[in-house]
Enzyme design. Sequence first.
Site, PDB file in Angstrom:
ATOM      1  N   ALA A  18     -25.070  13.436 -19.977  1.00  0.00           N
ATOM      2  CA  ALA A  18     -24.430  14.335 -19.004  1.00  0.00           C
ATOM      3  C   ALA A  18     -25.202  14.366 -17.691  1.00  0.00           C
ATOM      4  CB  ALA A  18     -24.327  15.738 -19.586  1.00  0.00           C
ATOM      5  N   ARG A  25     -17.487  11.798  -7.125  1.00  0.00           N
ATOM      6  CA  ARG A  25     -16.071  11.850  -6.739  1.00  0.00           C
ATOM      7  C   ARG A  25     -15.391  13.182  -7.052  1.00  0.00           C
ATOM      8  NH1 ARG A  25     -12.765   7.512  -9.179  1.00  0.00           N
ATOM      9  NH2 ARG A  25     -14.427   6.926 -10.600  1.00  0.00           N
ATOM     10  N   LYS A  62     -20.668  17.907 -12.705  1.00  0.00           N
ATOM     11  CA  LYS A  62     -19.357  17.480 -13.202  1.00  0.00           C
ATOM     12  C   LYS A  62     -19.013  18.067 -14.568  1.00  0.00           C
ATOM     13  CE  LYS A  62     -18.774  13.099 -14.474  1.00  0.00           C
ATOM     14  NZ  LYS A  62     -18.430  11.651 -14.319  1.00  0.00           N
ATOM     15  N   LYS A  80      -5.677  51.292 -20.227  1.00  0.00           N
ATOM     16  CA  LYS A  80      -7.047  50.790 -20.401  1.00  0.00           C
ATOM     17  C   LYS A  80      -7.789  51.625 -21.433  1.00  0.00           C
ATOM     18  CE  LYS A  80     -10.705  52.175 -18.865  1.00  0.00           C
ATOM     19  NZ  LYS A  80     -11.800  52.805 -18.074  1.00  0.00           N
ATOM     20  N   ASN A 131       6.366  61.213 -24.928  1.00  0.00           N
ATOM     21  CA  ASN A 131       7.028  60.613 -23.766  1.00  0.00           C
ATOM     22  C   ASN A 131       6.195  60.892 -22.521  1.00  0.00           C
ATOM     23  OD1 ASN A 131       9.723  59.317 -22.805  1.00  0.00           O
ATOM     24  ND2 ASN A 131       9.189  60.891 -21.293  1.00  0.00           N
TER      25      ASN A 131
HETATM   26  C1  UD1 Z   1     -20.325   2.843 -19.396  1.00  0.00           C
HETATM   27  C2  UD1 Z   1     -20.598   1.658 -20.298  1.00  0.00           C
HETATM   28  C3  UD1 Z   1     -19.330   0.805 -20.380  1.00  0.00           C
HETATM   29  C4  UD1 Z   1     -18.161   1.656 -20.880  1.00  0.00           C
HETATM   30  C5  UD1 Z   1     -17.989   2.877 -19.989  1.00  0.00           C
HETATM   31  C6  UD1 Z   1     -16.974   3.810 -20.570  1.00  0.00           C
HETATM   32  C7  UD1 Z   1     -22.938   1.075 -20.064  1.00  0.00           C
HETATM   33  C8  UD1 Z   1     -23.920   0.204 -19.402  1.00  0.00           C
HETATM   34  N1  UD1 Z   1     -21.656   0.873 -19.758  1.00  0.00           N
HETATM   35  O1  UD1 Z   1     -20.047   2.333 -18.117  1.00  0.00           O
HETATM   36  O2  UD1 Z   1     -19.523  -0.286 -21.270  1.00  0.00           O
HETATM   37  O3  UD1 Z   1     -16.978   0.867 -20.878  1.00  0.00           O
HETATM   38  O4  UD1 Z   1     -19.235   3.610 -19.883  1.00  0.00           O
HETATM   39  O5  UD1 Z   1     -16.692   4.813 -19.652  1.00  0.00           O
HETATM   40  O6  UD1 Z   1     -23.310   1.920 -20.855  1.00  0.00           O
HETATM   41  N2  UD1 Z   1     -25.044   8.626 -17.565  1.00  0.00           N
HETATM   42  C9  UD1 Z   1     -26.247   9.286 -17.585  1.00  0.00           C
HETATM   43  N3  UD1 Z   1     -27.318   8.729 -16.985  1.00  0.00           N
HETATM   44  C10 UD1 Z   1     -27.254   7.532 -16.353  1.00  0.00           C
HETATM   45  C11 UD1 Z   1     -26.018   6.861 -16.321  1.00  0.00           C
HETATM   46  C12 UD1 Z   1     -24.933   7.420 -16.932  1.00  0.00           C
HETATM   47  O7  UD1 Z   1     -26.353  10.376 -18.173  1.00  0.00           O
HETATM   48  O8  UD1 Z   1     -28.297   7.092 -15.820  1.00  0.00           O
HETATM   49  C13 UD1 Z   1     -23.886   9.227 -18.227  1.00  0.00           C
HETATM   50  C14 UD1 Z   1     -22.779   9.600 -17.272  1.00  0.00           C
HETATM   51  O9  UD1 Z   1     -22.895  10.942 -16.877  1.00  0.00           O
HETATM   52  C15 UD1 Z   1     -21.551   9.395 -18.114  1.00  0.00           C
HETATM   53  C16 UD1 Z   1     -21.939   8.271 -19.065  1.00  0.00           C
HETATM   54  O10 UD1 Z   1     -23.341   8.260 -19.084  1.00  0.00           O
HETATM   55  O11 UD1 Z   1     -21.258  10.524 -18.884  1.00  0.00           O
HETATM   56  C17 UD1 Z   1     -21.393   6.932 -18.633  1.00  0.00           C
HETATM   57  O12 UD1 Z   1     -21.836   6.668 -17.341  1.00  0.00           O
HETATM   58  P1  UD1 Z   1     -20.992   5.816 -16.326  1.00  0.00           P
HETATM   59  O13 UD1 Z   1     -21.759   5.608 -15.114  1.00  0.00           O
HETATM   60  O14 UD1 Z   1     -19.634   6.396 -16.240  1.00  0.00           O
HETATM   61  O15 UD1 Z   1     -20.927   4.443 -17.146  1.00  0.00           O
HETATM   62  P2  UD1 Z   1     -20.223   3.136 -16.713  1.00  0.00           P
HETATM   63  O16 UD1 Z   1     -21.144   2.343 -15.891  1.00  0.00           O
HETATM   64  O17 UD1 Z   1     -18.879   3.436 -16.200  1.00  0.00           O
END
Ligand code: UD1
Length: 457
Positions: free
Chosen positions: A10, A16, A23, A348, A374
């Site tokens: 998380a 975005r 988030k 209330k 009433n």
């Molecule tokens: C990741 C996966 C990808 C998968 C996709 C699914 C990897 C390298 N890739 O990609 O294969 O298809 O998720 O959505 O794992 N997060 C952290 N710390 C970080 C980076 C990310 O806590 O340093 C958390 C983000 O908050 C999120 C999740 O990990 O909840 C995934 O991160 P995100 O950047 O969305 O991963 P993708 O690169 O899209």
Amino acid sequence: MNLLNIVILAAGKGTRMYSEKPKVLHALAGKPLLQHVLDCAVALRPQQICVVYGHGGEAVPQAMQQYPAKFVIQEPQLGTGHAVQQAMPLLADDGQTMVLYGDVPLIQHSTLHQMQQAGDGLVLLTVNLDNPAGYGRIVRNHQGDVLAIVEEKDASPEQRGIREVNTGILLAPTGKLREWLAKLQNNNAQGEYYLTDIVAMAVQQGIAVHTVQPAHEWEIHGINSKAQLAALERTRQQVEASRLLAHGVTLADPARIDVRGRLNCGRDVEIDVGCIFEGDVALGNNVHVGAYSIIRNASIADGTHIAPYSLIDSSEVGANCHIGPYARLRPGTRLHADVHIGNFVEVKNSEIAQGSKANHLSYIGDSTVGSCVNIGAGTITCNYDGANKHRTVIGDDVFIGSATQLVAPVTVGNGATIGAGSTITKDAPQGGLTLSRSKQVTVAGWKRPAKQVKGEK
Ligand code: UD1
Ligand code: CA
């Protein structure tokens, strides 16, 4: 003993979302995204839950402090593998570790349970998408065995054609996971430590890699923008509406109901459009809920009709009551059977016994009202003296004339009648007529003031 650890990622920034709030604290169906994931995690009865957070300072641990979870900060964020590494010091080597995403809120218990049943080794949750863009691809050999996960940015054109993608959710033997994470490198297109690289390491060591698919695609949808949040909210509400319909509830329009919590319905319940249910709500048999009503943490007994635009909060409503339109039941309201609360009536912290009616424009606060009372239009219990709240007690079979003020603390005895327009500051005895108003007079010779003509004095 269930030796399961759950790591929830998380730490992502959520750029975005264009919000100051982390988030994972944005709400879906009335509760933060992360809370959905934590609830699902807790239901698996793990020995340890670890949330990896990053942005928003202590907001995430603070918002989730009611959960039996540990919180570790990931700063800076160097990828999903790096994120899981932060949790490893908190996890014992025996048993398995499941990785969930804090921004994938609708993952279902049944799917995660299926992963636990999939066998020893590494278990990946994958899904086939018509449009796999943006996801890591699941690379298999000719026998169909998983070989690796390749991130889109690192994938060859042929690999990009693969439609089976990594959802990010996985289950791994904890000892092995620790060993693999220690070997991760960031020599890839994004310069990140990819959690997904552990798959090729498992394959190399001859450790089985299993895949499980979720029952519904929406379970693995992640949130990166308000548009995705709104879309997943609608999905969640459609699922809830379908559940209610399948249970026999009549919905005027399944696309126009919002359940932000748990809604339990008896038989032959009818719900008109635009209603919102929050927290724990129970509707008995034959309850009708009129359009645009909001019901929060309340129980409504059999046969009660709620007319449109009513607001019911932390209240208990008995059987065969009539509520609304435009009624407001505030916390601590307890209505027995056959009570009528009409338009622009606010109740209330009050108990109203069977068969009593307040049909128009009244305020009943901190009161105990007997049966078959009433309460005339415009009656007000003056419960607040500017410093303290006081109770009003009204006996059975009382008739309160319209536009009466009952200045609490005050008691009206059984069978009493209060004349309309009275301000009652002392207890009214049972059975009698009590009123407090000056005698009606007509002033002889009185004339309305005439409008002054300009210039004249
Ligand atoms: C990741 C996966 C990808 C998968 C996709 C699914 C990897 C390298 N890739 O990609 O294969 O298809 O998720 O959505 O794992 N997060 C952290 N710390 C970080 C980076 C990310 O806590 O340093 C958390 C983000 O908050 C999120 C999740 O990990 O909840 C995934 O991160 P995100 O950047 O969305 O991963 P993708 O690169 O899209
Ligand atoms: Ca993502």
